[in-house]
Design a protein around this motif. Structure first.
Motif, PDB file in Angstrom:
ATOM      1  N   LEU A 106      -2.837   6.664  -1.510  1.00  0.00           N
ATOM      2  CA  LEU A 106      -1.635   6.241  -2.218  1.00  0.00           C
ATOM      3  C   LEU A 106      -1.540   4.803  -1.818  1.00  0.00           C
ATOM      4  O   LEU A 106      -0.774   4.137  -2.445  1.00  0.00           O
ATOM      5  N   GLU A 107      -2.509   4.073  -0.847  1.00  0.00           N
ATOM      6  CA  GLU A 107      -2.520   2.732  -0.608  1.00  0.00           C
ATOM      7  C   GLU A 107      -2.759   1.975  -1.801  1.00  0.00           C
ATOM      8  O   GLU A 107      -3.679   2.283  -2.639  1.00  0.00           O
TER       9      GLU A 107
ATOM     10  N   GLY B 117      -9.508   7.818   1.656  1.00  0.00           N
ATOM     11  CA  GLY B 117      -8.735   9.100   1.558  1.00  0.00           C
ATOM     12  C   GLY B 117      -9.453   9.905   0.758  1.00  0.00           C
ATOM     13  O   GLY B 117      -9.433  11.246   0.491  1.00  0.00           O
TER      14      GLY B 117
ATOM     15  N   VAL C 171      -4.573  12.030   0.999  1.00  0.00           N
ATOM     16  CA  VAL C 171      -3.810  12.044  -0.059  1.00  0.00           C
ATOM     17  C   VAL C 171      -2.709  10.908   0.268  1.00  0.00           C
ATOM     18  O   VAL C 171      -2.439   9.904  -0.431  1.00  0.00           O
ATOM     19  N   TYR C 172      -2.365  10.745   1.445  1.00  0.00           N
ATOM     20  CA  TYR C 172      -1.519   9.753   1.852  1.00  0.00           C
ATOM     21  C   TYR C 172      -2.195   8.348   1.896  1.00  0.00           C
ATOM     22  O   TYR C 172      -1.726   7.425   1.329  1.00  0.00           O
ATOM     23  N   VAL C 173      -3.343   8.488   2.395  1.00  0.00           N
ATOM     24  CA  VAL C 173      -4.391   7.298   2.404  1.00  0.00           C
ATOM     25  C   VAL C 173      -4.844   6.719   0.918  1.00  0.00           C
ATOM     26  O   VAL C 173      -4.887   5.773   0.895  1.00  0.00           O
TER      27      VAL C 173
ATOM     28  N   GLY D 245      -3.802  16.389   3.830  1.00  0.00           N
ATOM     29  CA  GLY D 245      -2.620  15.414   3.682  1.00  0.00           C
ATOM     30  C   GLY D 245      -3.022  13.944   4.088  1.00  0.00           C
ATOM     31  O   GLY D 245      -2.184  12.947   3.414  1.00  0.00           O
ATOM     32  N   THR D 246      -3.505  13.935   5.028  1.00  0.00           N
ATOM     33  CA  THR D 246      -4.136  12.448   5.491  1.00  0.00           C
ATOM     34  C   THR D 246      -4.770  11.811   4.218  1.00  0.00           C
ATOM     35  O   THR D 246      -4.663  10.539   3.916  1.00  0.00           O
TER      36      THR D 246
END
Length: 159
Positions: free
Chosen positions: A23-24, A33, A19-21, A16-17
């Motif tokens: 996307l930056e 990420g 994939v979230y990172v 989760g972390t």
């Protein structure tokens, strides 16, 4: 042996972390990420590999029943190597982006405090690139002299 709940939660948090990172818009955050997702994938392979056992050596004895499957180990090693290669490539992209960001529209440096040092280095790099381009063009011109004759000969023979 069942999968440890701690490892499953850690893997889910890392995915989760990561994939979230990723996307930056920053390449550095994308790299972080990507490393997190790669490590989470290794953890997933470790969790799904099954119970631990003896080394995967075929001996023909009764202890072969407790032998661990070597395929997940090979997959994890392959994932580590691929992750390392892509990480090196992303680091090269980050460095190249940083290098290009230091140059202005005309090839001048953006910062005035390092302008003298980097301007001379940049000019030397551009001069070397120009010399390389001229050398490549000479080689291509020389090869075209012979290539054009043979091309016209073949074309003339075919008509």
């Amino acid at each position: 042996m069942s999968a440890s709940l701690t490892l499953v939660v850690l893997m889910a948090v890392m995915y989760g972390t990561g994939v979230y990172v990723m996307l930056e818009r920053s390449l550095t955050r994308f790299l972080i990420g990507f490393v997190l997702v790669g490590n989470a994938t290794n953890l997933l392979i470790l969790i799904m590999s099954g119970p631990s056992g003896t080394a995967p050596l075929v001996t023909g004895t009764a202890s072969d029943d407790r032998m661990v499957d070597p395929v997940p180990q090979v997959l994890m090693l392959t994932a580590i190597v691929i992750n390392f290669g892509v990480t090196a490539f992303i680091l090269a992209l980050i460095y190249r982006t940083w290098w290009l960001a230091q140059l202005g529209d005309e090839g001048d440096t953006l910062s005035d405090e390092h302008a003298d040092d980097t301007e001379a280095a940049t000019e030397a790099v551009f001069n070397q690139v120009d010399l390389d381009d001229e050398a490549i063009q000479r080689v291509l011109d020389e090869s075209n002299e012979h290539g054009d004759d043979s091309h016209t000969t073949r074309k003339g023979a075919g008509e």
